[in-house]
Design an enzyme around this catalytic site. Structure first.
Site, PDB file in Angstrom:
ATOM      1  N   ASP A 296       0.871  -1.178   0.000  1.00  0.00           N
ATOM      2  CA  ASP A 296       0.000   0.000   0.000  1.00  0.00           C
ATOM      3  C   ASP A 296       0.911   1.232   0.000  1.00  0.00           C
ATOM      4  O   ASP A 296       2.138   1.131   0.145  1.00  0.00           O
ATOM      5  CB  ASP A 296      -0.963  -0.007   1.187  1.00  0.00           C
ATOM      6  CG  ASP A 296      -2.195   0.873   0.904  1.00  0.00           C
ATOM      7  OD1 ASP A 296      -2.130   1.754   0.017  1.00  0.00           O
ATOM      8  OD2 ASP A 296      -3.228   0.697   1.580  1.00  0.00           O
TER       9      ASP A 296
HETATM   10  C1  NOJ Z   1      -3.957   4.010   0.154  1.00  0.00           C
HETATM   11  C2  NOJ Z   1      -5.153   3.116   0.247  1.00  0.00           C
HETATM   12  O1  NOJ Z   1      -5.111   2.383   1.451  1.00  0.00           O
HETATM   13  C3  NOJ Z   1      -5.294   2.129  -0.906  1.00  0.00           C
HETATM   14  O2  NOJ Z   1      -6.522   1.486  -0.795  1.00  0.00           O
HETATM   15  C4  NOJ Z   1      -5.143   2.839  -2.209  1.00  0.00           C
HETATM   16  O3  NOJ Z   1      -5.297   1.936  -3.257  1.00  0.00           O
HETATM   17  C5  NOJ Z   1      -3.786   3.505  -2.255  1.00  0.00           C
HETATM   18  N1  NOJ Z   1      -3.714   4.487  -1.182  1.00  0.00           N
HETATM   19  C6  NOJ Z   1      -3.495   4.187  -3.593  1.00  0.00           C
HETATM   20  O4  NOJ Z   1      -4.250   5.326  -3.727  1.00  0.00           O
END
Ligand code: NOJ
Length: 750
Positions: free
Chosen positions: A285
């Site tokens: 993530d």
């Molecule tokens: C953080 C989020 O937790 C995730 O779900 C998302 O895909 C990413 N950022 C990218 O934006």
């Protein structure tokens, strides 16, 4: 000798022919893998490291920096870049100017729609309609791919028991069976029939794993999840996503049992790779590798990179620990070249499968946004997502001939709020609000609109009198309540989950006018709405319904269709009741109406032993506000004739449970018929009920249908702490309209 030679030449020719005949298509695994191997053998270490890095143009410092990284082969993927021309420009740099011309994979969060915004995932889950959900994700992929995006960070399939957690909006709710069915549908919709179709995106099952169990519903928080709960609940939808072919997984932010998910060898290497045989790639993530330092799991960035790579996280989103440390980690033998090659192979494999090497560019003429059919599907999805929670004296539907309606409330005309949390690419000017749709349906001059509260948290009561006057003058009042979009979603958690601002107060005032009061809740989470439910004559829970929420709600309010959604989460009476989920354990002292003493009836001279000593709360009791699976209709359905094909099930066998469902009311409608099972005794304690099947059926007025559910020993299996088993014994079975009622039968497994 000579004939052997001819034979070898023949074999080589044959194999090459086979190879080339597959190469233009998605290709068999072997043909893709031989391409991957051939490419890998030409790559320098720097180029391999580059493939493992995903950059965000903003985070890396702008367009020029991004272009330079791509040209130098320092990046395998870019996120948050969109627009066919913009994507093609950067792709051209990757393909034409980098040494090996490896295309980028362009990713973006397309979670519930691109330009056509669909209801939030929790709302879509309320439809209990995998076909409708699959199509919603297909449309989103067609729209997103027309902007150059070939990878979405969806589906989000974290099970959660906590409505305080803002990301419940993005989830499919509390149930592993329902979430698994929807996870498969979402992956199928995203990836289409063939991955190398230009409208197909690679799916990303996230957040792996356990993120939805963040303690206290505070985002990013620690999680402790026993292995039975992990395997029987949390991992179920992920397994379904893998089986549906999801090409990528995202490692989560949370600390799972002391090992952060982005460095968790057990979930990634052991379960995902070894047990499930996943052959796509795992992306972290956003910054979650670097965050291993804050977790107190890594000493510094080098240590963080080492731990994430060893656990099997193959692409690092945004943070730069891989690019800065892999070489040194190899020198120090903290990671191996074999691990790097495996990671890069997995990434390249997905790029080949997507056909990016043959067709790296977006078709600039393919733009397909907000088509009439997409909007029609968004409307249908929003209609199926709304759940009717109360309808006293058939308050709904309203007649289209009604003389006057007072439309009141902060969500009646809130185009951005109705789109919900994740919609980078939705535009509020495309949203059709309930106010617009109702005016269109019954005519401008029969609608009296008083916003009364400017936004959901507004506490200013200065327009209350005006709202009450409008209500008094109307034949019916529709109050659009809820939450602004920004009160749910990532990082947007709440401690209290009541209607914000002065909405509740206004609803009580409107109820006291005596006019029929319809409350429509448009929110990102299941709010604690006991008081509003009591005040309203009818209550429709519509969630954040997306671009076409307005027309969908008008269709339901004025009876063009009946509501048919069912709750994908238990509704609690208040935050103090969390967690409360239907597949809870029975406990040694289950409560009942007889055992519960409500707080106000405890006598002052109460003796210590007179309170029941049962599992309940003095104030909330022992039942939730509304059970999982609940949802009313404008018609009525009668459940009868439960039949089990046999009294017992044996290994390798099946058992069919069926029931007759009759539409006994006065309009055609859909019903979601549910099948639950209880395993009475287990080697570890078993839930009081578990969903094992559901079907959405359509019945005309007076029509009946037989609905069948097939139970297999595998359906009944569970992880008991050591192994996955189906244990002999007695089972209860229900075919039911929700998780608290229905027809009951019994069988045994021998
Ligand atoms: C953080 C989020 O937790 C995730 O779900 C998302 O895909 C990413 N950022 C990218 O934006």
């Amino acid at each position: 000798m000579r004939s052997n030679h001819y034979f070898s030449v023949f074999c080589i020719l044959f194999i090459s022919l086979l190879f080339f005949s597959c190469s233009g298509k998605q290709g068999g695994k072997d043909s893709v893998d031989s391409k991957v191997n051939a490419l890998l053998s030409q790559m320098t270490l720097d180029e391999k490291i580059g493939q493992m890095c995903q950059i965000d143009p903003g985070a890396i410092g702008g367009q020029e920096k991004m272009e330079e990284a791509v040209r130098e082969g320092q990046c395998g993927s870019v996120l948050n870049l969109f627009g066919a021309r913009e994507v093609n420009a950067i792709q051209a740099i990757a393909v034409k100017e980098s040494r090996l011309g490896i295309p980028l994979i362009i990713g973006r969060d397309v979670i519930h729609g691109y330009r056509t915004v669909f209801p939030i995932p929790l709302a879509m889950a309320s439809s209990w309609d995998p076909d409708v959900v699959r199509e919603a994700f297909r449309i989103s992929s067609v729209e997103a791919s027309s902007q150059g995006i070939r990878w979405t960070f969806a589906p989000m399939i974290d099970i959660t028991w906590d409505p305080r957690w803002g990301r419940i909006a993005e989830s499919c709710g509390e149930d592993p069976y329902l979430a698994s069915a929807l996870a498969s549908a979402m992956v199928e919709g995203i990836q289409g029939d063939s991955l190398n179709d230009p409208t197909s995106l690679a799916a990303c099952a996230k957040h792996f794993a356990g993120y939805g169990f963040s303690e206290g519903g505070r985002d990013y928080n620690t999680t402790y999840i026993s292995e039975p709960v992990l395997r029987n609940v949390v991992l179920k939808p992920f397994k379904a996503a893998k089986e549906a072919g999801a090409q990528t997984f995202m490692s989560a932010f949370n600390d799972l049992n002391g090992v952060p998910a982005s460095a968790n060898d057990f979930t990634i290497r052991q379960i995902l790779r070894k047990e499930w045989g996943f052959d796509g790639f795992v992306v972290s993530d956003w910054g979650s590798v670097e965050e291993l330092i804050s977790h107190g799991y890594a000493e510094n960035e080098k240590d963080a990179a080492s731990k994430a790579i060893n656990a099997g996280v193959e692409m690092e989103m945004v943070s730069r620990t891989y690019s800065d440390n892999i070489k040194q980690l190899l020198d120090e033998k903290k990671i191996s070249m074999a691990q790097i090659d495996e990671a890069v192979s997995n990434i390249l494999r997905v790029k080949y499968r997507l056909g990016l090497f043959d067709n790296p560019y977006a078709d600039t003429a393919a733009e397909d946004l907000l088509s009439a059919s997409s909007l029609a599907h968004a409307r249908k999805t929003a209609r199926e997502s709304a759940v009717l929670l109360k309808n006293s004296d058939k308050t709904l539907p309203l007649s289209k001939k009604i003389n006057s309606v007072a439309v009141i409330g902060p969500l009646a005309d809130a185009p951005r709020d109705q789109m919900g949390t994740w919609c980078f690419d939705g535009r509020e000017e495309n949203s059709v609000t309930p106010l617009t749709a109702i005016r269109e349906m019954i005519g401008m001059n029969r609608v009296k609109y008083v916003e009364a509260l400017e936004y959901s948290r507004d506490k200013d009561t200065k327009y209350f009198r005006k709202a009450v006057d409008a209500a008094r003058a109307a034949d019916a009042v529709i109050f659009f309540a809820g939450e602004e979009w920004s009160l749910s979603g990532e990082g947007q958690c709440r401690g209290e989950i009541s209607l914000p601002g002065a909405q509740s107060e206004l609803i009580s005032l409107l109820a006291s006018t005596g006019r029929p009061l319809i409350v429509v809740v448009m929110a990102g989470r299941p709010l604690a709405i006991a008081k509003e439910l009591a005040d309203a004559d009818a209550l429709l829970y519509a969630w954040h319904g997306g671009t076409m929420a307005g027309p969908a709600l008008a269709d339901l309010i004025f009876g063009d269709e009946s509501p048919s959604g069912k709750l994908p989460v238990t509704f609690v009476k208040g935050a103090g009741q969390i967690p409360f989920y239907y597949y809870r354990k029975n406990t040694g002292r289950p409560a009942s109406a007889k055992s519960w003493t409500p707080i106000d009836s405890i006598s002052r001279d109460n003796q210590q032993t007179s309170l029941g000593y049962r599992s309940s709360q003095l104030d909330y009791g022992y039942t939730p506000l509304l059970p999982f699976g609940f949802g009313l209709s404008y018609t009525t359905f009668e459940y009868s004739d439960l039949t089990l094909s046999s009294e017992s099930l044996s290994d390798g066998g099946t058992l069919t449970a069926s029931a007759t469902i009759t539409n006994t009311g006065d309009m055609a409608a859909d019903e979601v018929v549910q099948c639950y099972v209880r395993d009475r005794v287990g080697s570890i304690t078993r839930p009081v009920k578990e969903l094992k099947g559901f079907q959405r059926i359509h019945l005309e007025k007076g029509e009946k249908a037989t609905v069948e559910f097939v139970i297999t020993p595998e359906n009944l299996s569970f992880f008991n702490g050591t192994t996955t088993v189906t244990e002999p014994g007695h089972f209860d079975l229900w075919i039911a309209p929700d998780s608290e009622s229905g027809l009951h039968g019994e069988f045994s497994f021998k």
